[in-house]
Design a protein around this motif. Structure first.
Motif, PDB file in Angstrom:
ATOM      1  N   THR A  60       0.825  -1.211   0.000  1.00  0.00           N
ATOM      2  CA  THR A  60       0.000   0.000   0.000  1.00  0.00           C
ATOM      3  C   THR A  60       0.857   1.257   0.000  1.00  0.00           C
ATOM      4  O   THR A  60       0.626   2.207  -0.757  1.00  0.00           O
ATOM      5  N   ILE A  61       1.884   1.262   0.866  1.00  0.00           N
ATOM      6  CA  ILE A  61       2.767   2.428   0.944  1.00  0.00           C
ATOM      7  C   ILE A  61       3.529   2.618  -0.353  1.00  0.00           C
ATOM      8  O   ILE A  61       3.678   3.740  -0.854  1.00  0.00           O
ATOM      9  N   GLU A  99       2.724   1.666  -3.456  1.00  0.00           N
ATOM     10  CA  GLU A  99       1.851   2.156  -4.511  1.00  0.00           C
ATOM     11  C   GLU A  99       1.556   3.644  -4.323  1.00  0.00           C
ATOM     12  O   GLU A  99       1.490   4.421  -5.277  1.00  0.00           O
ATOM     13  N   SER A 100       1.380   4.049  -3.060  1.00  0.00           N
ATOM     14  CA  SER A 100       1.141   5.460  -2.771  1.00  0.00           C
ATOM     15  C   SER A 100       2.355   6.303  -3.142  1.00  0.00           C
ATOM     16  O   SER A 100       2.222   7.392  -3.713  1.00  0.00           O
ATOM     17  N   ASN A 101       3.549   5.790  -2.839  1.00  0.00           N
ATOM     18  CA  ASN A 101       4.762   6.528  -3.193  1.00  0.00           C
ATOM     19  C   ASN A 101       4.916   6.656  -4.697  1.00  0.00           C
ATOM     20  O   ASN A 101       5.332   7.705  -5.217  1.00  0.00           O
ATOM     21  N   LYS A 157       2.525   9.270  -5.987  1.00  0.00           N
ATOM     22  CA  LYS A 157       2.991  10.606  -5.622  1.00  0.00           C
ATOM     23  C   LYS A 157       4.117  11.055  -6.539  1.00  0.00           C
ATOM     24  O   LYS A 157       4.160  12.210  -6.995  1.00  0.00           O
TER      25      LYS A 157
END
Length: 503
Positions: A465-466, A468-470, A473
């Motif tokens: 999850t982290i 994919e978020s990075n 961004k």
């Protein structure tokens, strides 16, 4: 004492404070109904408690000692009679190694609990989170491996929270009925009270848990005597809120069958240590015609000679002369006890191997457990263990089912939330090393695609999850994903980011 009636004579172990244990040390307590316990001012219950103190706790104490390296046989063996002889007591905590492996293999990866109904699933998840069920399951399995039994107590606290906690095996036992189903009728907790008066008399608080109430008795000693009920509190579990977990139908600990081998290993290892020390302190024999040094009034010449040898490690002797004036010969040598070190080492290794083989626990120190062994080869090495652990896990699952059945009964009685509660599906995941890279490579070579989520889940340094978020961004900030991060440089004077590819 008279035998308590209606005890189940299971195939047990043999009981005193020493191994082998008696059959009485591991029997189940059984009655026809709860009325048998309450009749005559709980006379039968008092006999059961006395029997538990006298016969069952000693076995549990021995098993607990062997898990802590306090092996009773080696520490209780007679002292050596010879003075100045070594008397080492080398104890080996095979019990701890075996119990930890059993608990680690089966519950180090948290057990999964699932219900098809979403509302009930949330109730189960909240209950598990509140009580740190993963840790509790591991503690229960460790007790099961050590003692062949473990207990948990479910209760509702003053904040209306549903709790479940480990109950000490030295303080707990369950009483069953005489039916083929062997249903729990009641359970007992006897907790030692701190004696502040130092009278030497140990007191215990006694609580009897039935399917609808908790009966508290006046404090007793380990001599029990009669019981006097002082309080009754209702509960709403529709069942005995103490659940017993067993290793198998006989409730034997995982290393209980190999205690005699552990004792033999301790003995031969201790004897080897004694021999190695005694060699250093071997007997010095001086033969021939020699003159001892003169005494000094405090000690004889011979005693002075012995002290000089001990202090300086040097032996200087003056020989005598025969009738013809020729010097006579003098000889000195140590006498060592004969010891076949090769046979002793072979014997130790055979015992070491037998302990793991007969307990069905793999010896991970074995060179055959190499890092390059294939997955199939590894599974064959633990094949015997997997057959044995299957019995323990199946028995464990049945008890876990009772845990959530009690939770469902309680919620149904209090709020109607689980009036039609479904059974909870329990899944164990063995804690084994897997060749993940080989499996991934096999799938990709076969043309089977894997999601990025799955690929991320195989790593240990990031979260899907982290990550994919990075990535999202960075994409929004128009960063070039193909540009290595090490190529980004900073102007040391201005502190500004500059293009690492330009001068």
């Amino acid at each position: 004492m008279a035998q308590v009636n209606n005890f189940e004579r299971g195939i047990g172990l043999r009981g005193s404070s020493q191994f082998p244990f008696s059959i009485q040390s591991n029997i189940n307590y059984r009655v026809s109904s709860i009325d048998d316990l309450t009749a005559n001012n709980y006379a039968l219950l008092a006999k059961m408690i006395k029997h538990f103190f006298d016969n069952q706790i000693p076995r549990l104490e021995v098993l607990d000692q062997y898990s802590k390296g306090l092996n009773s046989e080696i520490y209780n063996r007679p002292n050596r009679q010879e003075e100045n002889k070594a008397d080492y007591r080398r104890a080996h905590n095979f019990g701890k190694i075996i119990a930890q492996f059993v608990a680690g293999y089966s519950t180090s990866v948290p057990v999964k609990y699932s219900v098809t109904d979403e509302k009930q699933q949330k109730t189960v998840d909240d209950f598990n989170s509140l009580n740190d069920i993963a840790t509790l399951d591991n503690e229960l399995m460790y007790d099961v491996a050590k003692f062949g039994r473990a207990y948990e107590l479910q209760y509702r606290d003053g904040n209306s929270q549903n709790n479940v906690k480990l109950s000490n095996v030295f303080e707990t036992f369950v009483i069953y009925d005489n039916t083929i189903e062997k249903n729990p009728v009641a359970a007992v907790r006897l907790v030692q009270v701190q004696n502040l008066q130092s009278t030497g008399v140990t007191q215990y608080t006694i609580s009897l848990y039935t399917d609808n109430r908790i009966v508290t008795f006046k404090n007793i000693t380990d001599q029990v005597g009669s019981l006097s009920a002082i309080d009754e509190t209702p509960h709403f579990y529709n069942g005995v809120p103490i659940v017993e977990y067993n290793s198998n139908r006989y409730r034997t600990g995982w290393y209980e069958d190999v205690i005699s081998l552990i004792d033999a290993y301790d003995a031969v290892n201790s004897d080897t240590s004694n021999y190695m020390t005694d060699v250093v302190n071997s007997l010095l024999v001086i033969s021939g015609d020699f003159q001892a040094p003169e005494g000094d009034g405090k000690q004889s010449g011979v005693s002075k000679l012995i002290n000089n040898i001990k202090q300086y490690g040097v032996l200087a002797l003056q020989s005598g002369s025969d009738r013809n004036g020729n010097k006579t010969s003098v000889d000195a040598k140590y006498i060592n006890p004969e010891f076949n070190s090769t046979a002793s080492e072979n014997y130790q290794q055979r015992l070491y191997k037998d302990i793991f083989t007969l307990s069905n626990v793999p010896n991970l120190a074995d060179e055959s457990f190499s890092g390059n062994a294939s997955g199939v080869a590894m599974r064959y090495k633990i094949f015997g263990f997997e057959q044995a652990i299957a019995q323990t896990i199946n028995s464990f699952k049945r008890s876990l089912g009772l845990r959530y059945e009690l939770l469902g009964n309680l919620n149904s009685n209090l709020s109607g939330g689980l009036s039609t509660a479904e059974s909870v599906a329990v899944t164990f995941t063995p804690n084994l090393p897997y060749a993940v890279s080989e499996e991934v490579q096999m799938l990709t070579d076969a043309g089977i695609p894997l999601s990025r989520q799955t690929m991320y889940d195989q790593t240990h340094f990031t979260d899907a999850t982290i990550e994919e978020s990075n990535l999202a961004k960075e994409k929004e900030e128009d960063l070039d994903e193909s540009e290595p991060i090490n190529n980004v440089k900073f102007d040391s004077d201005k502190g500004d980011e500059v293009d690492g590819g330009q001068e």
